[in-house]
Design an enzyme around this catalytic site. Sequence first.
Site, mmCIF file in Angstrom:
data_model
loop_
_atom_site.group_PDB
_atom_site.id
_atom_site.type_symbol
_atom_site.label_atom_id
_atom_site.label_comp_id
_atom_site.label_asym_id
_atom_site.label_seq_id
_atom_site.Cartn_x
_atom_site.Cartn_y
_atom_site.Cartn_z
ATOM 1 N N HIS A 149 -17.797 7.081 -18.005
ATOM 2 C CA HIS A 149 -17.894 8.448 -18.539
ATOM 3 C C HIS A 149 -17.310 8.525 -19.936
ATOM 4 O O HIS A 149 -16.399 7.766 -20.289
ATOM 5 C CB HIS A 149 -17.233 9.468 -17.604
ATOM 6 C CG HIS A 149 -15.818 9.159 -17.232
ATOM 7 N ND1 HIS A 149 -15.486 8.204 -16.296
ATOM 8 C CD2 HIS A 149 -14.645 9.680 -17.672
ATOM 9 C CE1 HIS A 149 -14.170 8.160 -16.175
ATOM 10 N NE2 HIS A 149 -13.626 9.040 -17.006
ATOM 11 N N HIS A 154 -12.524 12.935 -11.486
ATOM 12 C CA HIS A 154 -12.145 14.068 -12.331
ATOM 13 C C HIS A 154 -12.950 15.294 -11.917
ATOM 14 O O HIS A 154 -14.147 15.177 -11.625
ATOM 15 C CB HIS A 154 -12.522 13.826 -13.798
ATOM 16 C CG HIS A 154 -11.793 12.738 -14.495
ATOM 17 N ND1 HIS A 154 -10.443 12.578 -14.469
ATOM 18 C CD2 HIS A 154 -12.256 11.762 -15.319
ATOM 19 C CE1 HIS A 154 -10.110 11.546 -15.229
ATOM 20 N NE2 HIS A 154 -11.187 11.017 -15.740
ATOM 21 N N GLU A 183 -14.831 4.978 -20.331
ATOM 22 C CA GLU A 183 -13.978 4.350 -19.314
ATOM 23 C C GLU A 183 -14.522 4.619 -17.916
ATOM 24 O O GLU A 183 -15.433 5.437 -17.739
ATOM 25 C CB GLU A 183 -12.556 4.926 -19.410
ATOM 26 C CG GLU A 183 -12.520 6.432 -19.114
ATOM 27 C CD GLU A 183 -11.119 7.052 -19.178
ATOM 28 O OE1 GLU A 183 -10.291 6.594 -19.962
ATOM 29 O OE2 GLU A 183 -10.888 8.012 -18.412
ATOM 30 N N CYS A 209 -9.174 19.358 -17.035
ATOM 31 C CA CYS A 209 -9.483 18.170 -16.228
ATOM 32 C C CYS A 209 -8.402 18.001 -15.167
ATOM 33 O O CYS A 209 -7.222 17.855 -15.484
ATOM 34 C CB CYS A 209 -9.549 16.934 -17.120
ATOM 35 S SG CYS A 209 -9.901 15.413 -16.212
ATOM 36 N N HIS A 244 -12.838 4.416 -13.561
ATOM 37 C CA HIS A 244 -11.669 4.225 -12.700
ATOM 38 C C HIS A 244 -12.005 4.725 -11.310
ATOM 39 O O HIS A 244 -13.009 5.448 -11.131
ATOM 40 C CB HIS A 244 -10.447 4.962 -13.268
ATOM 41 C CG HIS A 244 -10.778 6.279 -13.915
ATOM 42 N ND1 HIS A 244 -11.256 7.338 -13.202
ATOM 43 C CD2 HIS A 244 -10.741 6.685 -15.210
ATOM 44 C CE1 HIS A 244 -11.477 8.350 -14.027
ATOM 45 N NE2 HIS A 244 -11.191 7.980 -15.263
HETATM 46 MN MN MN Z 1 -11.463 9.273 -17.075
#
Ligand code: MN
Length: 145
Positions: free
Chosen positions: A99, A65, A59, A113, A61
């Site tokens: 990632h 993170h 994914e 995370c 975004h």
């Molecule tokens: Mn992610």
Amino acid sequence: MSTVRKFRDFGWEDVPVLAYKEGGPYKGVTRQVLFEGEESLPAQWRYFEVEPGGHSTLERHAHIHYVLILRGRGRCLVGEDISDIAEHDLIEVPSLKWHQFRAAEDAPLGFLCLVSATRDRPQLPAAEDLAELSRSRAVADFVRP
Ligand code: MN
């Protein structure tokens, strides 16, 4: 909730073990939300655990993170970089980089995370994204879409 929630067997008191996501292409991943954040610290701190041979969703975004490996080992893809990762390594996932985390075949991969409380929904790769990622043979071999 008490100030201290004791750690035991990669879980914590009063922290339920949840499904990683509702649906989506992943394999053998659980999610524990350790801290929900508040107005003065608008973040969520989670612990994910990937079973041996499993993987998180491929994914990307806009939000970032910050990751610390807490258990086991595996490999990760961030952008076009594939890295071996093991306990106590740090990983930064920048905005809009593809990632994916994969556990080793013979070990789990558990990681902390940190994310912003306000964040966009993850995007999954479209066919053209996969084609672009697959221009690198190493990336094509690594990803599990
Ligand atoms: Mn992610």
